[in-house]
Every structure is written in structure tokens, then in C-alpha cells.
Design an enzyme around this catalytic site. Structure first.
Site: not given
Ligand code: F6R
Length: 336
Positions: A221, A237, A328
Site C-alpha cells: 500500500e 516443507h 470500492k
Molecule cells: C487503507 C487501508 C485499507 C483499509 C481497508 C478496510 O489505509 O489500510 O487496507 O483498512 O480497505 O477499510 P476500513 O479500515 O475503513 O474498514
């Protein structure tokens, strides 16, 4: 201030975040469970899920009940009214976590929500469920690991499943990180220079696997690069056999702990010998700290610093995760 500078500020603030999180946890109200708790299930994705991996590793020798982390939509059949079910989402709006949360309610589990706001906090308030509201406004849930990790330990402590010693160890971990911060940054810069244009492969022992996962996720990320990890002894293994020809693009990184058993230390030495014959480079980091919690937090801090220096070396913005936002948004547009 560039975004990468912002992420550096967030990383530098991790030791302080641990202490702030402890203060939040001390004030949290968790009501007693109606039924005896026989198991714990934590739903959380990405930066909000990784804290549960650490907690599962930390409480192994103390918790009388299993602690399972789930990273997806569906729950296992065993989640029931004897389950403590924790929903962890920094935004409070992650769809997989919300799906798990709705199933927690159907199953009659003892529910606790950890979020900075969003639908999760709204629903917890509306339904009179336990929740701990995390400080809002961070651009990156992954920079809020300290909050989610610490709150889970407090929830377990307040429900009588663990004592307070792990929380004390996190307090001393914070001091350890402050003390070594400059040295950690120096080491992180050296490692970043060796891996930024390669494929890092992280090896560690099973107990420290959450650190390897964290490091991989931060390289992904923050550094916008691929990475993989495996653990010893399991990789002895299978994956070990894959090391048979020169892999000049691969940078192997071994994360070592003085707490590893003598057998595992020996396995690691032999593994290093084999991997070293083929990898483009091989590095080793020895964790500082007197216990698993301190060592894990030390390595997390190192991992986070490496990832922001990797971002600098690669000329990318450590904070930006446009492709996750795109995914998303596309899902939201497609409807349910
Ligand atoms: C962004 C990040 C992502 C979010 C994940 C879930 O910085 O680290 O991995 O954590 O998309 O989103 P949340 O944390 O808001 O439930």
C-alpha cells in the site's frame, strides 16, 4: 507537505498512538456478556484486520478461548450466542465487515464495534451495542493499527478473558520505539535502498507472522509494490524447494526473534544458507525487546519506516490508494 511526508508523520506517531490508545481503552465501557464466552471472532479487513492477527498471536499462551480473525463476508457456522464478535473497521463502512456485523446480530453473539464512525458506530448506537469510537480524521486506516490492536486487548481484559500484562507490555513497547526511533529510521533507509526495485520476500517464525503480513501490506500500500512472505518452519516443507535457481530480482529479508526456539533458530540458519545461494540479496533483522509484544512492535515500526522510504525511492505517494477506492466505488455502483 507531500503526501509521503504525511505518512512519515503518521509512522513517527505510532509510539504515541499506542499510549493514546491505552488511554482510550482504559475509559471504554464494555458491558458483561449475557452468556459465557467460549470463542472470539473478529471481522476486519486490511488495515483494520491486521490488529486481530497480532492479538491472536499475543494471547495464545493466556486466553482460555480461541481467537479467530475473519477476512471476508461469511461467518463460520460456529459463531453463536457464546461468541464474542468484534467488528473492526476504521471507516465503519467496509462492506465485508458490515456483512459480518449483520450476521453477528442474527446469531445472537456478544457484539463489540471498533470504528471511528460510519455505519458501524451508527448501528451500534441505534441498537444499544458496545462500541469503542476511535479518533477520526486519519487519511489511512493502516496508520491506525495501534488503535484497533489495543482496543481488542481491552475488550478481552474487560470481559475477563485476559489480564493486563499485555497492555503493560504495549506501554513499554511504546517507550522502546521512542528510544530507538532514530536508529530504526537509519536501518529502514538502508533496507529500503536494497529492496525498492526488487521483489522482497520476508521470512520469519510463525509467532511473528503478523509482522510479516504487516510488512507485506505496507510494502503493497505505501510502496506500491508486490511482496510475499512465508514462515518457518512451514516453508521448510514446501517453499524451500522452490529455491533452486538464481533469483537476482528477489531481496530476501529474515526477521529474527531471540524468543524463537533453538530448533527454529537452527532451521532459520539452514534456510538462510539455501536462500542465500540464489537470492539477489539477503538481509537479516534482529528484533529488539524483551517479550513478543515489544519485539513485534519494534519490527512493525521498522516495517512502516521501510515502506515510506521505499515510497520515496520509487517516487510514489505513500498515502494514495486510488485502486482500492476505485474498486470500492465500482462495487458501490454495482449495488448489492
Ligand atoms: C487503507 C487501508 C485499507 C483499509 C481497508 C478496510 O489505509 O489500510 O487496507 O483498512 O480497505 O477499510 P476500513 O479500515 O475503513 O474498514
Amino acid at each position: 507537505m507531500t503526501q509521503s511526508k504525511d505518512m512519515k508523520d503518521l509512522v513517527a506517531g505510532f509510539p504515541a498512538q499506542l499510549l493514546e490508545a491505552i488511554e482510550i481503552g482504559e475509559q471504554a465501557n464494555i458491558s458483561p456478556a449475557k452468556n459465557p464466552i467460549h470463542k472470539v471472532y473478529v471481522a476486519g479487513m486490511g488495515g483494520s484486520g491486521i490488529g486481530a492477527d497480532f492479538v491472536a498471536s499475543f494471547i495464545r499462551e493466556e486466553s482460555p478461548v480461541p481467537y479467530v480473525t475473519g477476512k471476508g463476508y461469511e461467518l463460520p457456522a460456529w459463531v453463536d450466542e457464546n461468541t464474542l464478535a468484534i467488528a473492526s473497521s476504521y471507516s465503519g463502512n467496509t462492506e465485508e465487515t458490515l456483512s459480518s456485523f449483520n450476521q453477528f446480530l442474527e446469531k445472537g453473539a456478544k457484539v463489540v464495534c471498533l470504528a471511528s464512525g460510519g455505519k458501524l458506530i451508527e448501528a451500534a448506537k441505534e441498537k444499544g451495542l458496545d462500541y469503542i469510537q476511535l479518533p477520526g480524521g486519519s487519511p489511512s486506516p493502516r496508520a491506525c493499527l495501534g488503535y484497533s490492536l489495543v482496543q481488542q486487548l481491552f475488550v478481552l481484559n474487560k470481559l475477563g478473558l485476559i489480564g493486563a500484562s499485555l497492555i503493560d507490555q504495549l506501554r513499554s513497547a511504546s517507550a522502546l520505539l521512542e528510544k530507538h526511533q532514530e536508529a530504526v529510521k537509519g536501518r529502514a533507509q538502508q533496507i529500503a535502498a536494497l529492496i525498492y526495485d526488487r521483489l522482497p520476500v520476508i521470512y520469519t517464525s510463525g509467532r511473528l507472522e503478523p509482522v510479516a503480513i504487516r510488512m507485506r501490506q505496507q510494502f503493497n500500500e505505501n510502496g506500491k509494490m508486490l511482496c510475499w512472505h512465508h514462515v518457518i518452519p512451514e516453508m521448510n516443507h514446501n517453499e524451500l524447494v522452490g529455491w533452486r535457481q538464481e533469483q537476482s530480482r528477489i531481496a530476501a529479508l529474515f526477521l529474527r526473534s531471540s524468543l524463537d526456539s533453538a530448533r527454529n533458530q537452527l532451521r532459520t540458519e539452514i534456510t538462510k544458507e539455501v536462500v542465500g545461494n540464489f537470492a539477489g540479496s539477503l538481509m537479516e533483522v534482529q528484533a529488539k525487546g524483551e517479550n513478543l509484544v515489544e519485539q513485534a512492535m519494534y519490527l512493525v515500526h521498522l516495517a512502516d519506516w521501510i515502506s515510506v522510504y521505499v515510497a520515496d525511492q520509487r517516487g510514489v505517494d505513500a498515502i494514495e490508494i486510488k485502486v482500492i477506492d476505485y474498486l470500492k466505488d465500482s462495487l458501490a455502483k454495482a449495488g448489492e
